[in-house]
Scaffold this motif. Structure first.
Motif, mmCIF file in Angstrom:
data_model
loop_
_atom_site.group_PDB
_atom_site.id
_atom_site.type_symbol
_atom_site.label_atom_id
_atom_site.label_comp_id
_atom_site.label_asym_id
_atom_site.label_seq_id
_atom_site.Cartn_x
_atom_site.Cartn_y
_atom_site.Cartn_z
ATOM 1 N N LEU A 17 -53.666 -17.640 18.302
ATOM 2 C CA LEU A 17 -53.363 -17.965 19.692
ATOM 3 C C LEU A 17 -54.049 -16.959 20.591
ATOM 4 O O LEU A 17 -54.068 -15.766 20.296
ATOM 5 C CB LEU A 17 -51.849 -17.913 19.940
ATOM 6 C CG LEU A 17 -51.386 -17.983 21.400
ATOM 7 C CD1 LEU A 17 -51.632 -19.381 21.974
ATOM 8 C CD2 LEU A 17 -49.917 -17.596 21.533
ATOM 9 N N ALA A 32 -46.987 -12.787 22.877
ATOM 10 C CA ALA A 32 -47.795 -12.454 21.711
ATOM 11 C C ALA A 32 -46.925 -11.862 20.598
ATOM 12 O O ALA A 32 -47.099 -12.187 19.410
ATOM 13 C CB ALA A 32 -48.896 -11.478 22.109
ATOM 14 N N VAL A 35 -44.867 -14.713 18.930
ATOM 15 C CA VAL A 35 -45.700 -15.536 18.054
ATOM 16 C C VAL A 35 -45.998 -14.793 16.756
ATOM 17 O O VAL A 35 -45.980 -15.378 15.664
ATOM 18 C CB VAL A 35 -47.002 -15.932 18.782
ATOM 19 C CG1 VAL A 35 -48.004 -16.565 17.820
ATOM 20 C CG2 VAL A 35 -46.692 -16.903 19.915
ATOM 21 N N ALA A 42 -51.739 -13.361 17.418
ATOM 22 C CA ALA A 42 -51.985 -13.642 18.835
ATOM 23 C C ALA A 42 -52.798 -12.508 19.436
ATOM 24 O O ALA A 42 -52.612 -11.338 19.095
ATOM 25 C CB ALA A 42 -50.667 -13.806 19.590
#
Length: 274
Positions: A17, A32, A35, A42
């Motif tokens: 990501l 971040a 995730v 991320a």
């Protein structure tokens, strides 16, 4: 962006990501981290690094984006004042590249651009934003000279200097020389905030406001404004009989997201990694 018949560039995404934001933005860092906790990687990249990461290629009328990686756009607004012609040109080119990438990539994008990139169809005018969202808001007054209050629509008349973005309660003047924006509000208004992600909305409190349908109204309003992730603030009036949209935040603060994280976090993973 390129148009050629050569071989496509190799995919080289830095993570599962990419969050495009100021690298120190608390919301971006929290997203971040979440995730990563869910087993995905991320990266938080600023506008300049993110623009250089992607290549948009047009061949035979078809555009492709490389690498194909989910995106979350939490783009900071451009500076209000020009910092230099070269810097402004560079920033504009990077925004244009990201606009093309986010609009054309087949990967999921939170806050995918439509007509605009930075903040959807929101404006600095709460009344205009509410109208675009399909909701009625308090009226606003714009004036080159210091305004005077008209018929009351609340308990206090607030005046903002558009040059300094400072506001004071009338008759006290805010710093600056105008022009001005003014509106009525309550001294201590009751509000409710709804965080929206796509087709889902979550209220930030457990107050007994189900009859106002704020979640569905917020989803519809955010959609009309072209926002995938947003926080909408409603002013609850007449006891709890009505609610008016008073503010739309296209880039919600971390504190707002944390209040609904139990619902928002899992839904974010579903959206980004279907």
């Amino acid at each position: 962006m390129s148009s050629d018949t050569g071989a496509p560039p190799p995919s080289d995404a830095p993570a599962d990501l990419v969050v495009v934001a100021d690298p120190q933005d608390p919301t971006a860092l929290e997203l971040a981290a979440y995730v990563t906790e869910q087993g995905r990687s991320a990266a938080v990249l600023d506008v300049f690094d993110a623009a250089q990461l992607f290549t948009v290629t047009a061949r035979a009328g078809t555009a492709t984006v490389d690498p194909v990686v989910p995106l979350v756009l939490l783009l900071p607004a451009p500076p209000d004042r020009r910092t230099g012609w070269d810097a402004e040109f560079h920033l504009g080119e990077c925004f244009a590249q990201l606009w093309a990438v986010a609009a054309l990539t087949p990967a999921p994008v939170v806050n995918r651009p439509a007509g605009t990139l930075v903040a959807g169809r929101t404006t600095r005018s709460a009344a205009v934003t509410a109208r675009r969202a399909g909701e009625d808001g308090n009226g606003e007054l714009f004036s080159c000279g210091y305004p005077r209050p008209g018929s009351p629509e609340g308990e206090a008349f607030w005046v903002e200097d558009l040059g300094t973005a400072r506001a004071h309660r009338w008759p006290e003047r805010p710093p600056g020389t105008g022009p001005y924006r003014a509106r009525w509000t309550d001294t201590d208004p009751a509000t409710e905030t709804v965080v929206v992600l796509g087709d889902r909305g979550w209220r930030c409190t457990t107050a007994d406001l189900d009859h106002l349908g704020l979640e569905s109204r917020s989803v519809a309003a955010a959609g009309a404004l072209g926002l995938g992730l947003a926080a909408l603030v409603w002013r609850v009036t007449d006891g709890t009989a009505t609610a008016r949209l008073v503010h739309v935040e296209p880039f919600p603060a971390l504190e707002q997201l944390r209040m609904v994280w139990l619902g928002l976090g899992p839904r974010l993973m579903e959206v980004l990694f279907p």
